[in-house]
Design an enzyme around this catalytic site. Structure first.
Site, PDB file in Angstrom:
ATOM      1  N   GLY A   1       0.845  -1.200   0.000  1.00  9.56           N
ATOM      2  CA  GLY A   1       0.000   0.000   0.000  1.00  9.56           C
ATOM      3  C   GLY A   1       0.874   1.241   0.000  1.00  9.56           C
ATOM      4  O   GLY A   1       0.552   2.275   0.575  1.00  9.56           O
TER       5      GLY A   1
ATOM      6  N   GLY B   1      -0.237   4.993  -1.079  1.00 12.27           N
ATOM      7  CA  GLY B   1      -1.259   5.727  -0.321  1.00 12.27           C
ATOM      8  C   GLY B   1      -0.685   6.908   0.437  1.00 12.27           C
ATOM      9  O   GLY B   1       0.528   7.184   0.391  1.00 12.27           O
TER      10      GLY B   1
ATOM     11  N   TYR C   1     -15.503   0.900   7.261  1.00 15.62           N
ATOM     12  CA  TYR C   1     -14.079   1.151   7.527  1.00 15.62           C
ATOM     13  C   TYR C   1     -13.794   0.988   9.022  1.00 15.62           C
ATOM     14  O   TYR C   1     -12.892   0.259   9.419  1.00 15.62           O
ATOM     15  CB  TYR C   1     -13.738   2.556   7.050  1.00 15.62           C
ATOM     16  CG  TYR C   1     -12.374   3.059   7.413  1.00 15.62           C
ATOM     17  CD1 TYR C   1     -12.223   4.045   8.384  1.00 15.62           C
ATOM     18  CD2 TYR C   1     -11.237   2.578   6.786  1.00 15.62           C
ATOM     19  CE1 TYR C   1     -10.973   4.531   8.703  1.00 15.62           C
ATOM     20  CE2 TYR C   1      -9.977   3.066   7.101  1.00 15.62           C
ATOM     21  CZ  TYR C   1      -9.863   4.051   8.070  1.00 15.62           C
ATOM     22  OH  TYR C   1      -8.619   4.544   8.395  1.00 15.62           O
TER      23      TYR C   1
ATOM     24  N   LYS D   1     -11.675  -1.873  10.992  1.00 19.06           N
ATOM     25  CA  LYS D   1     -10.501  -1.523  11.804  1.00 19.06           C
ATOM     26  C   LYS D   1     -10.664  -2.058  13.233  1.00 19.06           C
ATOM     27  O   LYS D   1      -9.708  -2.545  13.831  1.00 19.06           O
ATOM     28  CB  LYS D   1     -10.289  -0.004  11.819  1.00 19.06           C
ATOM     29  CG  LYS D   1      -9.781   0.573  10.500  1.00 19.06           C
ATOM     30  CD  LYS D   1      -8.425  -0.001  10.112  1.00 19.06           C
ATOM     31  CE  LYS D   1      -7.874   0.599   8.838  1.00 19.06           C
ATOM     32  NZ  LYS D   1      -6.597  -0.027   8.443  1.00 19.06           N
TER      33      LYS D   1
HETATM   34  C1  VAH Z   1     -10.525   8.684   6.969  1.00 19.45           C
HETATM   35  N1  VAH Z   1      -8.267   9.643   6.972  1.00 19.45           N
HETATM   36  O1  VAH Z   1     -10.951   9.814   6.983  1.00 19.45           O
HETATM   37  C2  VAH Z   1      -9.056   8.475   7.356  1.00 19.45           C
HETATM   38  C3  VAH Z   1      -8.921   8.293   8.839  1.00 19.45           C
HETATM   39  C4  VAH Z   1      -9.584   9.118  11.097  1.00 19.45           C
HETATM   40  C5  VAH Z   1      -9.700   9.326   9.636  1.00 19.45           C
HETATM   41  O2  VAH Z   1      -9.273   7.014   9.222  1.00 19.45           O
HETATM   42  O3  VAH Z   1     -11.201   7.751   6.680  1.00 19.45           O
END
Ligand code: VAH
Length: 317
Positions: free
Chosen positions: A6, A9, A140, A144
């Protein structure tokens, strides 16, 4: 050898540069799903990688026999909400593939980024603690949170030395604004330089924990270089630096571009994501366990962003 998956990124771009400065360019293999753009092709090995392609991963691990792997490949919060199943597959199955191969290939240390996105509407908003209610409502954030549980499991059950940080919103100049909810705070600098104005997709008082990339990279490397017994948390460490709103960021930008104008769009889906996240983070465990401390506050970050974007005007898009 270190393999960074990655590497194209926002974090990967800078991590590869820093790791190559420390370990020597030929000892750090950059890898991503496609070739890097112009921006920072600093000399060093590059491989096409796909964390969901086991043959591809085994080829890379056999070829380079790395001692460390940094797994940064993921879909971020906003993009993840547009492609929930893909986000879960890439973020979750990708991590588990790497955890399994780390055991099989006896990788000494694995790094995997978590995020303040693991917190949700019922987490305390101010000085959010390391341990508290965590009810993330983005794919997301869910991926996580689950990923943190898997990392801790592989450490406790198999002794894998896996380490992780819950990054706040990260601000950097080297990569283009991505699919994150906090990326307004990157895009605003590009727009300020191009147009002297920016329409912000978050409301003016949306306070979020943020960190300059230099701090985030330093935190990552010092965590990875800490003695193993100092790394007491194997899910993921809270780390913080500063918190601000679009309004206070705009006021800081006006110190550099006096005529800068900010406006606010309504009803952007990213507002609900931002509202589910903390306003500030308690990172006392990281400070006590391995000496974390941030260096960039809002004024230093803003000055450094403008200095670098002006010096690399081809990056202002
Ligand atoms: C997002 N930049 O906005 C990432 C991050 C805490 C934010 O996980 O998804």
């Amino acid at each position: 050898t270190i393999v960074v998956i990655g590497s194209n990124g926002q974090i990967g771009t800078e991590l590869v540069t820093n790791l190559r400065n420390i370990h020597g360019a030929s000892n750090v293999v950059a890898s991503d799903i496609k070739e890097p753009g112009y921006d920072f092709k600093n000399a060093g090995p590059f491989e096409i990688s796909d964390v969901l392609d086991k043959d591809n991963l085994q080829n890379i691990l056999t070829k380079y026999k790395p001692t460390q792997i940094y797994l940064l490949a993921a879909l971020l919060s906003a993009t993840g909400e547009q492609r929930p199943k893909r986000a879960w597959e890439l973020n979750m199955d990708g991590l588990i593939n790497i955890l399994d191969y780390a055991l099989e290939y006896k990788i000494e240390k694995v790094y995997w980024p978590s995020s303040i996105a693991v917190f949700g509407p019922n987490s305390p908003k101010n000085n959010t603690p390391q341990y508290c209610a965590m009810d993330p409502n983005t794919v997301y954030g869910i991926s996580k949170l689950a990923g943190e549980r898997w990392c801790e499991y592989y450490h406790q059950k198999y002794g894998l030395d896996v380490r992780s940080l819950r990054y706040p919103g990260l601000i950097s100049w080297k990569s283009q604004p991505g699919g994150g909810t906090t990326d307004y705070a990157v895009h605003i600098f590009h727009e300020a330089l191009k147009h002297g104005s920016y329409e912000c997709f978050l409301s003016e008082n949306t306070e979020l924990p943020m960190m300059y990339m230099d701090d985030a990279i330093r935190a990552t490397i010092s965590l990875m270089e800490a003695e193993s017994d100092k790394v007491k948390i194997r899910s993921s460490y809270n780390i913080g630096a500063t918190s601000f709103t679009p309004k206070t960021l705009a006021e800081e930008i006006k110190k550099h571009i006096p005529d800068f104008k900010i406006t606010y769009s309504e009803n952007d889906p990213r507002q609900a994501i931002a509202d589910s996240w903390p306003k500030s983070i308690d990172d006392s465990h990281a400070r006590n366990d391995w000496g974390w401390n941030h260096e960039f506050d809002l004024a230093e970050m803003t000055a450094d962003m403008f200095k670098n974007l002006k010096a690399h005007s081809q990056l202002v898009k």
